[in-house]
Design a protein around this motif. Sequence first.
Motif, mmCIF file in Angstrom:
data_model
loop_
_atom_site.group_PDB
_atom_site.id
_atom_site.type_symbol
_atom_site.label_atom_id
_atom_site.label_comp_id
_atom_site.label_asym_id
_atom_site.label_seq_id
_atom_site.Cartn_x
_atom_site.Cartn_y
_atom_site.Cartn_z
ATOM 1 N N HIS A 213 99.219 27.235 77.606
ATOM 2 C CA HIS A 213 97.894 27.526 77.033
ATOM 3 C C HIS A 213 97.974 28.692 76.056
ATOM 4 O O HIS A 213 97.410 28.636 74.953
ATOM 5 N N GLY A 216 99.841 27.579 72.948
ATOM 6 C CA GLY A 216 99.323 26.403 72.260
ATOM 7 C C GLY A 216 100.264 25.222 72.293
ATOM 8 O O GLY A 216 100.253 24.383 71.379
ATOM 9 N N PHE A 222 96.641 19.046 80.007
ATOM 10 C CA PHE A 222 95.638 19.475 79.033
ATOM 11 C C PHE A 222 95.009 18.302 78.283
ATOM 12 O O PHE A 222 94.041 18.488 77.549
ATOM 13 N N TYR A 225 91.324 17.652 78.709
ATOM 14 C CA TYR A 225 90.843 18.727 79.578
ATOM 15 C C TYR A 225 90.916 20.057 78.830
ATOM 16 O O TYR A 225 91.921 20.368 78.188
ATOM 17 N N THR A 226 89.855 20.835 78.906
ATOM 18 C CA THR A 226 89.811 22.145 78.265
ATOM 19 C C THR A 226 90.200 23.217 79.279
ATOM 20 O O THR A 226 89.445 23.512 80.213
ATOM 21 N N TYR A 227 91.370 23.781 79.092
ATOM 22 C CA TYR A 227 91.886 24.778 80.024
ATOM 23 C C TYR A 227 91.227 26.137 79.761
ATOM 24 O O TYR A 227 91.113 26.570 78.611
ATOM 25 N N GLN A 228 90.796 26.789 80.835
ATOM 26 C CA GLN A 228 90.210 28.126 80.724
ATOM 27 C C GLN A 228 91.115 29.172 81.378
ATOM 28 O O GLN A 228 91.547 30.118 80.744
ATOM 29 N N LYS A 232 90.136 28.162 87.472
ATOM 30 C CA LYS A 232 89.312 27.014 87.114
ATOM 31 C C LYS A 232 90.149 25.728 87.107
ATOM 32 O O LYS A 232 89.679 24.653 87.527
ATOM 33 N N ASP A 236 89.376 22.427 89.350
ATOM 34 C CA ASP A 236 89.120 21.114 88.758
ATOM 35 C C ASP A 236 90.210 20.087 89.073
ATOM 36 O O ASP A 236 89.916 18.899 89.258
#
Length: 295
Positions: A213, A216, A222, A225-228, A232, A236
């Motif tokens: 992450h 990049g 990923f 899916y939006t990784y934070q 989280k 998820d």
Amino acid sequence: MFGYVIPDKMNMFMKDYYNYKAYYCGLCKRIGKDCGQFMRLTTNYDMVFFDMFCHAVMEIKPNYNSEPCILSPKKKSVVKGDELTDKVVDINTLLIYYKLLDDKLDSKKSDLAKSLAKSMLKSLVVSGKYKKAKKHFPELDKLFCDEYARLRELEKQGTASIDMLADPFANMLKVAVKTVLESKCNENIENLFYFLGKWVYIIDGIDDVDKDHKKGEFNPFFVGYTYQDKDKFYEDKGAEIEFLLMTCYNAIKSAYKNIELKFNEGAITNILWYGILMRTQDILGRKEDCKKIRI
């Protein structure tokens, strides 16, 4: 993508632990003999298991010798290398070569220093050894090349299926063990290494979520899916992660139940029954630094 297949020392008999260490030192020394001292740094747990397993299936009894190490003058028990070990060294070289090549292609401009370092390592150290390994196993080399190309194409297409993304590496290990064992290989052994390869790919992706992450880089988890952050992510994806890893683990155990070994059975059983489960629990328990060997 190396260094996950390790024994569970706390549940290991001392005789099996010292046997495992002797194989580790033996493979390391053989890599040094065949490929040069610098390449000994590529010795990893996964290939030690591969070496032990192949010798057990081929019913080649370990030949021990007491030798000093380059890092320590104190003599220790070492399993002497043989022609089968040389094949394992060649496969290790091929895997390292394509891993470095894949990393170079995946590296972003923001990670230029790492990309250059790996390019230098590949060109100055690995490439010459790769040519020899390729000469010994041309068909396997082509398969590795094709499978990494297939993986990159799946990534480019935005494939969301973890099973599909894990298939190329899983197939590489399956064909590698079949190439080494030849007529001694069977469906159970192929299935064991296929699901072991799939397990390694999946656990590597989970282990690298933060790193990928930040840099990049592609990660199979990923896609769509939006990784934070890791908290989280586990909230998820926790149920999916457990299902994927435990499915592979159960498939490995199921295949191994139908394989009879006369040598190295204690260490191999420990790795497949306890070591892999320990690694899985480490990931599910969100322990840091799960991976011990990173190429």
